[in-house]
Design a protein around this motif. Structure first.
Motif, PDB file in Angstrom:
ATOM      1  N   ARG A 202      -7.485   1.669  -7.734  1.00 55.34           N
ATOM      2  CA  ARG A 202      -6.326   0.803  -7.483  1.00 55.34           C
ATOM      3  C   ARG A 202      -6.529  -0.040  -6.220  1.00 55.34           C
ATOM      4  O   ARG A 202      -6.171  -1.219  -6.189  1.00 55.34           O
ATOM      5  CB  ARG A 202      -5.044   1.642  -7.394  1.00 55.34           C
ATOM      6  CG  ARG A 202      -4.618   2.203  -8.759  1.00 55.34           C
ATOM      7  CD  ARG A 202      -3.307   2.957  -8.712  1.00 55.34           C
ATOM      8  NE  ARG A 202      -3.382   4.230  -8.020  1.00 55.34           N
ATOM      9  CZ  ARG A 202      -3.884   5.350  -8.524  1.00 55.34           C
ATOM     10  NH1 ARG A 202      -4.395   5.353  -9.748  1.00 55.34           N
ATOM     11  NH2 ARG A 202      -3.899   6.467  -7.823  1.00 55.34           N
ATOM     12  N   MET A 203      -7.138   0.545  -5.220  1.00 53.91           N
ATOM     13  CA  MET A 203      -7.374  -0.193  -3.978  1.00 53.91           C
ATOM     14  C   MET A 203      -8.414  -1.290  -4.167  1.00 53.91           C
ATOM     15  O   MET A 203      -8.294  -2.371  -3.594  1.00 53.91           O
ATOM     16  CB  MET A 203      -7.820   0.768  -2.866  1.00 53.91           C
ATOM     17  CG  MET A 203      -6.722   1.717  -2.437  1.00 53.91           C
ATOM     18  SD  MET A 203      -7.255   2.853  -1.144  1.00 53.91           S
ATOM     19  CE  MET A 203      -7.271   1.734   0.266  1.00 53.91           C
TER      20      MET A 203
ATOM     21  N   VAL B  87      -6.728   6.526   2.934  1.00 51.06           N
ATOM     22  CA  VAL B  87      -8.089   6.058   2.653  1.00 51.06           C
ATOM     23  C   VAL B  87      -8.504   5.016   3.682  1.00 51.06           C
ATOM     24  O   VAL B  87      -9.595   5.093   4.253  1.00 51.06           O
ATOM     25  CB  VAL B  87      -8.198   5.489   1.221  1.00 51.06           C
ATOM     26  CG1 VAL B  87      -9.542   4.790   1.013  1.00 51.06           C
ATOM     27  CG2 VAL B  87      -7.996   6.587   0.186  1.00 51.06           C
TER      28      VAL B  87
ATOM     29  N   GLY C  14      -8.471  -5.348   3.723  1.00 48.98           N
ATOM     30  CA  GLY C  14      -8.123  -3.984   4.124  1.00 48.98           C
ATOM     31  C   GLY C  14      -8.142  -3.810   5.628  1.00 48.98           C
ATOM     32  O   GLY C  14      -7.279  -3.147   6.204  1.00 48.98           O
TER      33      GLY C  14
ATOM     34  N   SER D 110      -1.025   7.261   0.386  1.00 50.89           N
ATOM     35  CA  SER D 110      -2.388   7.701   0.041  1.00 50.89           C
ATOM     36  C   SER D 110      -3.403   6.612   0.351  1.00 50.89           C
ATOM     37  O   SER D 110      -4.501   6.888   0.852  1.00 50.89           O
ATOM     38  CB  SER D 110      -2.482   8.083  -1.434  1.00 50.89           C
ATOM     39  OG  SER D 110      -1.665   9.190  -1.709  1.00 50.89           O
ATOM     40  N   GLN D 111      -3.048   5.367   0.047  1.00 46.29           N
ATOM     41  CA  GLN D 111      -3.949   4.254   0.321  1.00 46.29           C
ATOM     42  C   GLN D 111      -4.109   4.055   1.836  1.00 46.29           C
ATOM     43  O   GLN D 111      -5.204   3.727   2.306  1.00 46.29           O
ATOM     44  CB  GLN D 111      -3.462   2.992  -0.367  1.00 46.29           C
ATOM     45  CG  GLN D 111      -3.575   3.092  -1.877  1.00 46.29           C
ATOM     46  CD  GLN D 111      -2.884   1.969  -2.620  1.00 46.29           C
ATOM     47  OE1 GLN D 111      -2.155   1.167  -2.044  1.00 46.29           O
ATOM     48  NE2 GLN D 111      -3.102   1.919  -3.926  1.00 46.29           N
ATOM     49  N   TYR D 112      -3.038   4.277   2.588  1.00 48.72           N
ATOM     50  CA  TYR D 112      -3.158   4.250   4.046  1.00 48.72           C
ATOM     51  C   TYR D 112      -4.167   5.303   4.492  1.00 48.72           C
ATOM     52  O   TYR D 112      -5.009   5.052   5.357  1.00 48.72           O
ATOM     53  CB  TYR D 112      -1.802   4.485   4.738  1.00 48.72           C
ATOM     54  CG  TYR D 112      -1.980   5.135   6.082  1.00 48.72           C
ATOM     55  CD1 TYR D 112      -2.525   4.425   7.149  1.00 48.72           C
ATOM     56  CD2 TYR D 112      -1.668   6.481   6.274  1.00 48.72           C
ATOM     57  CE1 TYR D 112      -2.745   5.043   8.377  1.00 48.72           C
ATOM     58  CE2 TYR D 112      -1.875   7.098   7.495  1.00 48.72           C
ATOM     59  CZ  TYR D 112      -2.420   6.378   8.539  1.00 48.72           C
ATOM     60  OH  TYR D 112      -2.648   6.995   9.737  1.00 48.72           O
TER      61      TYR D 112
ATOM     62  N   VAL E 100      -7.276   6.504  -6.784  1.00 48.05           N
ATOM     63  CA  VAL E 100      -6.753   5.761  -5.628  1.00 48.05           C
ATOM     64  C   VAL E 100      -7.716   4.626  -5.279  1.00 48.05           C
ATOM     65  O   VAL E 100      -7.297   3.487  -5.047  1.00 48.05           O
ATOM     66  CB  VAL E 100      -6.533   6.700  -4.413  1.00 48.05           C
ATOM     67  CG1 VAL E 100      -6.136   5.916  -3.173  1.00 48.05           C
ATOM     68  CG2 VAL E 100      -5.480   7.761  -4.737  1.00 48.05           C
TER      69      VAL E 100
ATOM     70  N   LYS F 159      -6.846  -4.235  -5.742  1.00 48.31           N
ATOM     71  CA  LYS F 159      -6.033  -4.983  -4.774  1.00 48.31           C
ATOM     72  C   LYS F 159      -6.897  -5.726  -3.755  1.00 48.31           C
ATOM     73  O   LYS F 159      -6.380  -6.463  -2.927  1.00 48.31           O
ATOM     74  CB  LYS F 159      -5.101  -4.036  -4.015  1.00 48.31           C
ATOM     75  CG  LYS F 159      -3.996  -3.444  -4.846  1.00 48.31           C
ATOM     76  CD  LYS F 159      -3.153  -2.533  -3.956  1.00 48.31           C
ATOM     77  CE  LYS F 159      -2.022  -1.901  -4.730  1.00 48.31           C
ATOM     78  NZ  LYS F 159      -1.157  -1.082  -3.850  1.00 48.31           N
TER      79      LYS F 159
ATOM     80  N   ILE G 284       0.844  -1.187   0.000  1.00 45.43           N
ATOM     81  CA  ILE G 284       0.000   0.000   0.000  1.00 45.43           C
ATOM     82  C   ILE G 284       0.882   1.242   0.000  1.00 45.43           C
ATOM     83  O   ILE G 284       2.043   1.204   0.413  1.00 45.43           O
ATOM     84  CB  ILE G 284      -0.990   0.052   1.188  1.00 45.43           C
ATOM     85  CG1 ILE G 284      -0.267   0.158   2.528  1.00 45.43           C
ATOM     86  CG2 ILE G 284      -1.958  -1.113   1.158  1.00 45.43           C
ATOM     87  CD1 ILE G 284      -1.210   0.481   3.682  1.00 45.43           C
ATOM     88  N   THR G 285       0.310   2.328  -0.479  1.00 48.01           N
ATOM     89  CA  THR G 285       0.995   3.612  -0.541  1.00 48.01           C
ATOM     90  C   THR G 285       0.517   4.485   0.626  1.00 48.01           C
ATOM     91  O   THR G 285      -0.502   4.182   1.258  1.00 48.01           O
ATOM     92  CB  THR G 285       0.668   4.322  -1.859  1.00 48.01           C
ATOM     93  OG1 THR G 285      -0.734   4.645  -1.863  1.00 48.01           O
ATOM     94  CG2 THR G 285       1.024   3.458  -3.064  1.00 48.01           C
TER      95      THR G 285
END
Length: 140
Positions: A70-71, A38, A97, A34-36, A67, A74, A31-32
């Motif tokens: 992409r999440m 979210v 998640g 930004s994804q963190y 974002v 995943k 995860i990035t």
């Protein structure tokens, strides 16, 4: 004004250094930062709209859409369309998640400690307070 005295340069450089370190620490979890962000908006909440997430993270709705795409690929989030109002979409964290919450929050805490290690506790609180003032500033 010297570049090293420019607030934009200082904030950008500091943010870049922390972002790079955080990215490296989050990489094993795929995860990035930004994804963190979210996921943090979703953990402990049943749902959020993309606009609410974007507002919380101070991002454009169009940015958050990519974002979220992409999440979702995943398997970290799902988007649920309201059957009564198809314009309303709720974003929820999937089990995958949600399983990241504990290890990722531990990393976030460690990154914060590392980034602020050269400041005493009073300086750390002052820095955060000053950054909040700047972040909430009304620039025209």
């Amino acid at each position: 004004m010297e570049l090293q005295d420019c607030i934009n340069f200082l904030l950008t450089t500091a943010q870049h250094n922390v972002f790079q370190y955080l990215s490296q620490r989050l990489a094993p979890y795929d995860i990035t930062p930004s994804q963190y962000g979210v996921l943090n908006c979703l953990w402990g909440r049943e749902h959020n709209t993309p606009k609410q997430i974007a507002d919380t993270l101070c991002l454009e709705t169009s940015t958050i859409s990519g974002v979220l795409d992409r999440m979702q690929k995943k398997g970290l989030i799902d988007r649920i369309v309201n059957v009564e109002d198809r314009r309303e979409v709720q974003v929820i964290a999937t089990e995958k998640g949600n399983l990241l919450e504990e290890p990722v929050l531990k990393i976030i805490e460690e990154v914060n400690i590392e980034a602020l290690k050269d400041l005493d506790s009073t300086q750390q609180e002052q820095l955060k307070a000053y950054l909040r003032i700047i972040a909430n500033g009304d620039f025209k």
